[in-house]
Design an enzyme around this catalytic site. Structure first.
Site, PDB file in Angstrom:
ATOM      1  N   GLN A 127      -4.012  -1.764   9.795  1.00 38.87           N
ATOM      2  CA  GLN A 127      -3.996  -3.057   9.110  1.00 38.87           C
ATOM      3  C   GLN A 127      -4.678  -4.131   9.965  1.00 38.87           C
ATOM      4  O   GLN A 127      -4.322  -4.328  11.121  1.00 38.87           O
ATOM      5  CB  GLN A 127      -2.534  -3.448   8.816  1.00 38.87           C
ATOM      6  CG  GLN A 127      -2.372  -4.737   8.047  1.00 38.87           C
ATOM      7  CD  GLN A 127      -2.926  -4.653   6.626  1.00 38.87           C
ATOM      8  OE1 GLN A 127      -2.698  -3.691   5.917  1.00 38.87           O
ATOM      9  NE2 GLN A 127      -3.680  -5.671   6.222  1.00 38.87           N
TER      10      GLN A 127
ATOM     11  N   LYS B  56       0.846  -1.198   0.000  1.00 36.28           N
ATOM     12  CA  LYS B  56       0.000   0.000   0.000  1.00 36.28           C
ATOM     13  C   LYS B  56       0.877   1.241   0.000  1.00 36.28           C
ATOM     14  O   LYS B  56       0.611   2.199  -0.738  1.00 36.28           O
ATOM     15  CB  LYS B  56      -0.910   0.006   1.237  1.00 36.28           C
ATOM     16  CG  LYS B  56      -2.017  -1.024   1.182  1.00 36.28           C
ATOM     17  CD  LYS B  56      -2.788  -1.060   2.494  1.00 36.28           C
ATOM     18  CE  LYS B  56      -3.774  -2.225   2.513  1.00 36.28           C
ATOM     19  NZ  LYS B  56      -4.405  -2.410   3.817  1.00 36.28           N
TER      20      LYS B  56
ATOM     21  N   ASP C 253     -10.525   3.389   4.499  1.00 40.73           N
ATOM     22  CA  ASP C 253     -10.997   2.015   4.286  1.00 40.73           C
ATOM     23  C   ASP C 253     -12.520   1.984   4.163  1.00 40.73           C
ATOM     24  O   ASP C 253     -13.079   1.046   3.611  1.00 40.73           O
ATOM     25  CB  ASP C 253     -10.612   1.129   5.485  1.00 40.73           C
ATOM     26  CG  ASP C 253      -9.303   0.382   5.272  1.00 40.73           C
ATOM     27  OD1 ASP C 253      -8.947   0.133   4.104  1.00 40.73           O
ATOM     28  OD2 ASP C 253      -8.654   0.052   6.272  1.00 40.73           O
TER      29      ASP C 253
END
Ligand code: NDP
Length: 285
Positions: free
Chosen positions: A99, A55, A122
């Site tokens: 994460q 990412k 997200d």
């Protein structure tokens, strides 16, 4: 046997990444800095390490300033909350990612609730999921957004279509069902308690598998000409396989996403798009 159009997720993801890269200079010209993304990882799980690194690299390649913070595996909820609060208050940070999965002493809902919805790139927070339900602007979870993009890019008709989404997770199935409903598809969400799943799938014009079971969806479950979107990523002795038996789907499905190279690459691409869009929304409002 009729032709199955294989949907190229790698090419689609590259287009999305390029579009972000092309738009970042205008953002910099306007705000005097690039969009900023911070990835937080708790512990040193090797898979998380790889995802976070990927990412960060993708963000840098698109011109997004990216920072990784790795906390010890025994970090407490209080310590993590304090870091998230700090990032929420930092004006140079536009996107915050923690994460998943996190170690057992930490709570995923507490994390999703702590990240400010305007920085939750997200899209898993109650704030953003609420915006999605209400049809208001916000960050849409990246994988479902990627699925919608692939369907649109392949020009799969959605209005009035019978869509079956197998899987009801918060990160894929549920938000995807909302996105499809907003496009006037008739959506059925199936799960582990669904009766006669093969029969249900056979009625689908668009069939999405987001289950996490290698090749569970067989060729005979697929209506001829249907669009089949395989979200599954399963690591098996035979390598990476999806939730759909791809070989059996060939020649039956009208469209098919391969694994790998289908939905997978879309997630990071839309993380970049979400970051740029969240930054733009935050700084103009
Ligand atoms: P979850 O484990 O959170 O959810 C799986 C869903 O599948 C649940 O709703 C479950 O039902 C349902 N399910 C399980 N077994 C069956 C069954 N036998 N019949 C019907 N439904 C069943 O998974 P995720 O949504 O997180 O991920 C799904 C897949 O997508 C995984 O392979 C994952 O690796 C992949 N994935 C890929 C991404 C990408 O491409 N970038 C991103 C995210 C996920 P119930 O709710 O009843 O338990």
């Amino acid at each position: 046997m009729s032709e199955t159009v294989i949907i190229d997720g790698r090419a689609a993801a590259e287009e999305v990444r390029e579009a972000v890269r092309d738009d970042v200079p205008a953002f910099v010209a306007r705000h005097g800095r690039p969009p900023g993304l911070v990835g937080v990882q708790v512990g040193d799980d090797p898979a998380s390490e790889i995802y976070q690194r990927r990412k960060a690299e993708a963000a840098e390649a698109a011109g997004i300033a990216s920072r990784r913070i790795v906390l010890p595996a025994d970090t407490t909820q209080q310590q993590l909350d304090a870091l998230i609060d700090e990032l929420n208050d930092d004006d140079a940070v536009d996107g915050v990612l923690v994460q998943l999965p996190v170690p057992d002493q930490l709570s995923e809902p507490a994390i999703a609730g702590r990240i400010h919805p305007d920085k939750d790139v997200d899209g898993f927070s109650a704030g953003n999921l609420g915006r999605l339900v209400r049809g208001e602007p916000g960050s849409v979870p990246c994988t479902p957004r990627g699925v919608m993009h692939l369907l649109d890019r392949a020009e799969v008709p959605l209005e009035g279509a019978n869509v079956v989404v197998v899987g009801r997770s918060l990160i894929v199935g549920k938000p995807l069902a909302l996105l499809l409903t907003a496009r006037s598809a008739t959506v059925t969400v199936a799960h582990s308690r669904t009766r006669d799943l093969p029969g249900l799938c056979r009625g689908a014009d668009v069939l999405v598998a987001a289950v996490g079971r290698p090749e569970m969806v067989r060729g005979e479950w697929i209506k001829r000409g249907a669009a089949v979107i395989d979200v599954g990523i399963n690591r098996t002795d035979a390598g990476l396989v999806g939730d759909v038996a791809g070989d059996e789907a060939q020649g039956v499905a009208g469209w098919l996403t391969p694994v790998p190279g289908g939905v997978g690459p879309m997630t990071i691409a839309f993380l970049l798009a979400n970051t740029l869009e969240a930054a733009s929304r935050r700084l103009v409002s």
